[in-house]
Scaffold this motif. Sequence first.
Motif, PDB file in Angstrom:
ATOM      1  N   CYS A  40      50.592  43.305  38.355  1.00  0.00           N
ATOM      2  CA  CYS A  40      50.231  41.925  38.015  1.00  0.00           C
ATOM      3  C   CYS A  40      48.737  41.684  38.232  1.00  0.00           C
ATOM      4  CB  CYS A  40      51.015  40.937  38.875  1.00  0.00           C
ATOM      5  SG  CYS A  40      52.684  40.614  38.296  1.00  0.00           S
ATOM      6  N   LYS A  41      48.171  41.004  37.263  1.00  0.00           N
ATOM      7  CA  LYS A  41      46.761  40.614  37.355  1.00  0.00           C
ATOM      8  C   LYS A  41      46.661  39.163  36.940  1.00  0.00           C
ATOM      9  CE  LYS A  41      45.398  45.217  35.928  1.00  0.00           C
ATOM     10  NZ  LYS A  41      45.089  46.027  34.763  1.00  0.00           N
ATOM     11  N   GLN A  42      46.049  38.352  37.781  1.00  0.00           N
ATOM     12  CA  GLN A  42      45.853  36.960  37.429  1.00  0.00           C
ATOM     13  C   GLN A  42      44.715  36.844  36.429  1.00  0.00           C
ATOM     14  OE1 GLN A  42      45.459  35.199  41.351  1.00  0.00           O
ATOM     15  NE2 GLN A  42      47.625  34.644  41.298  1.00  0.00           N
ATOM     16  N   GLU A  43      44.706  35.727  35.726  1.00  0.00           N
ATOM     17  CA  GLU A  43      43.668  35.506  34.717  1.00  0.00           C
ATOM     18  C   GLU A  43      42.287  35.659  35.336  1.00  0.00           C
ATOM     19  OE1 GLU A  43      42.284  31.939  31.767  1.00  0.00           O
ATOM     20  OE2 GLU A  43      44.424  32.130  32.238  1.00  0.00           O
ATOM     21  N   GLY A  44      41.406  36.372  34.658  1.00  0.00           N
ATOM     22  CA  GLY A  44      40.051  36.582  35.124  1.00  0.00           C
ATOM     23  C   GLY A  44      39.893  37.758  36.062  1.00  0.00           C
ATOM     24  N   TRP A  45      40.979  38.486  36.312  1.00  0.00           N
ATOM     25  CA  TRP A  45      40.940  39.615  37.247  1.00  0.00           C
ATOM     26  C   TRP A  45      39.857  40.616  36.867  1.00  0.00           C
ATOM     27  CZ3 TRP A  45      41.666  44.887  36.597  1.00  0.00           C
ATOM     28  CH2 TRP A  45      41.763  45.629  37.781  1.00  0.00           C
ATOM     29  N   ASP A  46      39.762  40.933  35.590  1.00  0.00           N
ATOM     30  CA  ASP A  46      38.827  41.978  35.160  1.00  0.00           C
ATOM     31  C   ASP A  46      37.365  41.552  35.230  1.00  0.00           C
ATOM     32  OD1 ASP A  46      39.072  40.177  33.100  1.00  0.00           O
ATOM     33  OD2 ASP A  46      39.369  41.669  31.542  1.00  0.00           O
ATOM     34  N   ALA A  47      37.115  40.273  35.511  1.00  0.00           N
ATOM     35  CA  ALA A  47      35.727  39.805  35.619  1.00  0.00           C
ATOM     36  C   ALA A  47      35.103  40.189  36.954  1.00  0.00           C
ATOM     37  CB  ALA A  47      35.669  38.288  35.433  1.00  0.00           C
ATOM     38  N   GLY A  48      35.933  40.485  37.923  1.00  0.00           N
ATOM     39  CA  GLY A  48      35.420  40.841  39.247  1.00  0.00           C
ATOM     40  C   GLY A  48      35.395  42.343  39.436  1.00  0.00           C
ATOM     41  N   GLU A  49      35.009  42.749  40.611  1.00  0.00           N
ATOM     42  CA  GLU A  49      34.989  44.167  40.949  1.00  0.00           C
ATOM     43  C   GLU A  49      36.138  44.459  41.903  1.00  0.00           C
ATOM     44  OE1 GLU A  49      31.198  45.776  42.064  1.00  0.00           O
ATOM     45  OE2 GLU A  49      30.149  44.431  40.699  1.00  0.00           O
ATOM     46  N   MET A  50      37.344  44.248  41.414  1.00  0.00           N
ATOM     47  CA  MET A  50      38.535  44.398  42.231  1.00  0.00           C
ATOM     48  C   MET A  50      38.947  45.866  42.300  1.00  0.00           C
ATOM     49  SD  MET A  50      39.074  41.228  43.002  1.00  0.00           S
ATOM     50  CE  MET A  50      40.748  41.055  43.530  1.00  0.00           C
ATOM     51  N   ALA A  51      39.184  46.350  43.499  1.00  0.00           N
ATOM     52  CA  ALA A  51      39.643  47.724  43.696  1.00  0.00           C
ATOM     53  C   ALA A  51      41.148  47.826  43.507  1.00  0.00           C
ATOM     54  CB  ALA A  51      39.264  48.207  45.094  1.00  0.00           C
ATOM     55  N   GLN A  52      41.857  46.701  43.686  1.00  0.00           N
ATOM     56  CA  GLN A  52      43.302  46.664  43.535  1.00  0.00           C
ATOM     57  C   GLN A  52      43.688  45.514  42.617  1.00  0.00           C
ATOM     58  OE1 GLN A  52      44.292  46.101  47.768  1.00  0.00           O
ATOM     59  NE2 GLN A  52      45.396  48.041  47.621  1.00  0.00           N
ATOM     60  N   THR A  53      44.854  45.646  41.977  1.00  0.00           N
ATOM     61  CA  THR A  53      45.367  44.527  41.196  1.00  0.00           C
ATOM     62  C   THR A  53      45.841  43.441  42.159  1.00  0.00           C
ATOM     63  OG1 THR A  53      47.638  45.349  41.168  1.00  0.00           O
ATOM     64  CG2 THR A  53      46.183  46.066  39.354  1.00  0.00           C
ATOM     65  N   ASP A  54      46.009  42.230  41.642  1.00  0.00           N
ATOM     66  CA  ASP A  54      46.548  41.148  42.463  1.00  0.00           C
ATOM     67  C   ASP A  54      47.949  41.519  42.950  1.00  0.00           C
ATOM     68  OD1 ASP A  54      44.355  39.240  42.202  1.00  0.00           O
ATOM     69  OD2 ASP A  54      44.953  39.106  40.103  1.00  0.00           O
ATOM     70  N   GLY A  55      48.716  42.195  42.105  1.00  0.00           N
ATOM     71  CA  GLY A  55      50.056  42.633  42.486  1.00  0.00           C
ATOM     72  C   GLY A  55      50.039  43.634  43.632  1.00  0.00           C
ATOM     73  N   GLU A  56      49.075  44.536  43.635  1.00  0.00           N
ATOM     74  CA  GLU A  56      48.964  45.492  44.742  1.00  0.00           C
ATOM     75  C   GLU A  56      48.623  44.784  46.055  1.00  0.00           C
ATOM     76  OE1 GLU A  56      47.414  49.660  42.862  1.00  0.00           O
ATOM     77  OE2 GLU A  56      46.049  47.943  42.683  1.00  0.00           O
ATOM     78  N   VAL A  57      47.749  43.800  45.969  1.00  0.00           N
ATOM     79  CA  VAL A  57      47.383  43.042  47.170  1.00  0.00           C
ATOM     80  C   VAL A  57      48.598  42.288  47.694  1.00  0.00           C
ATOM     81  CG1 VAL A  57      45.941  41.165  48.069  1.00  0.00           C
ATOM     82  CG2 VAL A  57      44.962  42.854  46.491  1.00  0.00           C
ATOM     83  N   LEU A  58      49.323  41.599  46.788  1.00  0.00           N
ATOM     84  CA  LEU A  58      50.509  40.858  47.207  1.00  0.00           C
ATOM     85  C   LEU A  58      51.573  41.806  47.757  1.00  0.00           C
ATOM     86  CD1 LEU A  58      51.943  38.142  47.479  1.00  0.00           C
ATOM     87  CD2 LEU A  58      52.819  38.466  45.146  1.00  0.00           C
ATOM     88  N   ALA A  59      51.757  42.956  47.128  1.00  0.00           N
ATOM     89  CA  ALA A  59      52.753  43.928  47.601  1.00  0.00           C
ATOM     90  C   ALA A  59      52.457  44.368  49.035  1.00  0.00           C
ATOM     91  CB  ALA A  59      52.795  45.135  46.667  1.00  0.00           C
ATOM     92  N   ALA A  60      51.218  44.677  49.319  1.00  0.00           N
ATOM     93  CA  ALA A  60      50.856  45.105  50.677  1.00  0.00           C
ATOM     94  C   ALA A  60      51.112  43.985  51.688  1.00  0.00           C
ATOM     95  CB  ALA A  60      49.394  45.542  50.724  1.00  0.00           C
ATOM     96  N   LEU A  61      50.810  42.754  51.304  1.00  0.00           N
ATOM     97  CA  LEU A  61      51.035  41.617  52.202  1.00  0.00           C
ATOM     98  C   LEU A  61      52.532  41.393  52.440  1.00  0.00           C
ATOM     99  CD1 LEU A  61      48.343  39.223  50.723  1.00  0.00           C
ATOM    100  CD2 LEU A  61      48.335  40.190  53.042  1.00  0.00           C
ATOM    101  N   ILE A  62      53.335  41.521  51.390  1.00  0.00           N
ATOM    102  CA  ILE A  62      54.787  41.360  51.537  1.00  0.00           C
ATOM    103  C   ILE A  62      55.361  42.486  52.385  1.00  0.00           C
ATOM    104  CG2 ILE A  62      56.997  41.437  50.294  1.00  0.00           C
ATOM    105  CD1 ILE A  62      55.559  39.928  47.983  1.00  0.00           C
ATOM    106  N   GLU A  63      54.925  43.698  52.141  1.00  0.00           N
ATOM    107  CA  GLU A  63      55.409  44.834  52.937  1.00  0.00           C
ATOM    108  C   GLU A  63      55.100  44.633  54.419  1.00  0.00           C
ATOM    109  OE1 GLU A  63      54.908  47.997  49.251  1.00  0.00           O
ATOM    110  OE2 GLU A  63      53.313  47.808  50.737  1.00  0.00           O
TER     111      GLU A  63
END
Length: 123
Positions: free
Chosen positions: A11-34
């Motif tokens: 999962c990527k929220q709108e505008g994700w590709d405009a930043g220098e994100m090392a992880q997708t929003d989904g990867e960040v949320l997954a780690a937080l949920i885990e």
Amino acid sequence: MTTWITICDTCKQEGWDAGEMAQTDGEVLAALIEAAATGVETVKTRRVSCLMGCKNACNVAIQGEGKLNYTLGTFTPSREAAEGIVAYAAAHAESETGQVPYRAWPQAVKGHFVTRHPPLPKE
């Protein structure tokens, strides 16, 4: 009984590709949920690549055998969201049918429900 949280890690929220994100929003949320689910015996997590709810990123499914199952989305990947998702999953695990009374929903999941699925029939 165990409830599974299935987390879309692409999962990527709108505008994700405009930043220098090392992880997708989904990867960040997954780690937080885990992390939030650590030590919660009735809740297990798994990651999948795409729940096909791109307009509602970030998406998770709350699933339990023989129970109502839910898809939730439009989360901001935050500790508060992750903790709310895990708390809801724990309540789902405690419920015989998978239905959790609205008054017991964590504030962090209110307004995030996308779909409800009936349990699969027993053949």
